[in-house]
Write an enzyme that holds these catalytic residues in place. Sequence first.
Site, mmCIF file in Angstrom:
data_model
loop_
_atom_site.group_PDB
_atom_site.id
_atom_site.type_symbol
_atom_site.label_atom_id
_atom_site.label_comp_id
_atom_site.label_asym_id
_atom_site.label_seq_id
_atom_site.Cartn_x
_atom_site.Cartn_y
_atom_site.Cartn_z
ATOM 1 N N CYS A 52 36.197 40.973 35.761
ATOM 2 C CA CYS A 52 36.356 39.517 35.627
ATOM 3 C C CYS A 52 36.072 39.024 34.214
ATOM 4 O O CYS A 52 36.866 38.260 33.645
ATOM 5 C CB CYS A 52 35.509 38.779 36.653
ATOM 6 S SG CYS A 52 33.720 39.002 36.479
ATOM 7 N N HIS A 109 30.466 36.538 38.777
ATOM 8 C CA HIS A 109 31.924 36.493 38.706
ATOM 9 C C HIS A 109 32.355 35.276 37.900
ATOM 10 O O HIS A 109 31.693 34.234 37.932
ATOM 11 C CB HIS A 109 32.513 36.426 40.123
ATOM 12 C CG HIS A 109 33.993 36.633 40.162
ATOM 13 N ND1 HIS A 109 34.595 37.801 39.779
ATOM 14 C CD2 HIS A 109 35.001 35.789 40.510
ATOM 15 C CE1 HIS A 109 35.911 37.687 39.920
ATOM 16 N NE2 HIS A 109 36.180 36.465 40.357
ATOM 17 N N HIS A 121 41.620 34.998 37.916
ATOM 18 C CA HIS A 121 40.466 35.891 37.767
ATOM 19 C C HIS A 121 40.878 37.304 38.129
ATOM 20 O O HIS A 121 41.966 37.533 38.650
ATOM 21 C CB HIS A 121 39.298 35.423 38.637
ATOM 22 C CG HIS A 121 39.607 35.426 40.106
ATOM 23 N ND1 HIS A 121 38.870 36.139 41.016
ATOM 24 C CD2 HIS A 121 40.580 34.814 40.833
ATOM 25 C CE1 HIS A 121 39.362 35.949 42.233
ATOM 26 N NE2 HIS A 121 40.408 35.144 42.138
#
Length: 161
Positions: A52, A109, A121
């Site tokens: 990510c 994240h 993402h």
Amino acid sequence: MKKFFGIVTSLALFFSIQVGSAFAETPLSQAVNDGMGSPYKTGGTTKKGFDCSGYTSFVFAKFGIDLPHQSKSQAAIGTTVSQDELRPGDLVFFDTDGPVNKDGSGISHVGVYVGDGKFYHSATNKGISVNKLSEAYYVKTYITAKRILSDEQYEELMTDN
């Protein structure tokens, strides 16, 4: 028959205008789309595979902005913005390791907000993908957002090419 032809012509014009506007891309949309199709890879920073923060670093590097390669470190920079003030280019952060720590200590994240409630993402199970902040999983794990782009940078990156 004239009425039918008029309706068909109007619909054709409507759809041609809609399609034309759908292809207008901004530098930001080009940057986030450049990674589409790339798989997830722990520690990855290239189109061969991204994690990510590797993906968000890849996107922002296209604009000369160097981001650290860790979501928690990325959350420590920029200006905090509320979810209702998000604009394209803001980073959105989540605690996906659970249980969710809303204080930000468990940030794990990150994604790039693109507008219309959506963010790009690198998901562990899908690679680069687009999701909505309103999806139950992301509502539950959302922590914060950071504005990395100045107003001037934002204006440049949101201008259609």
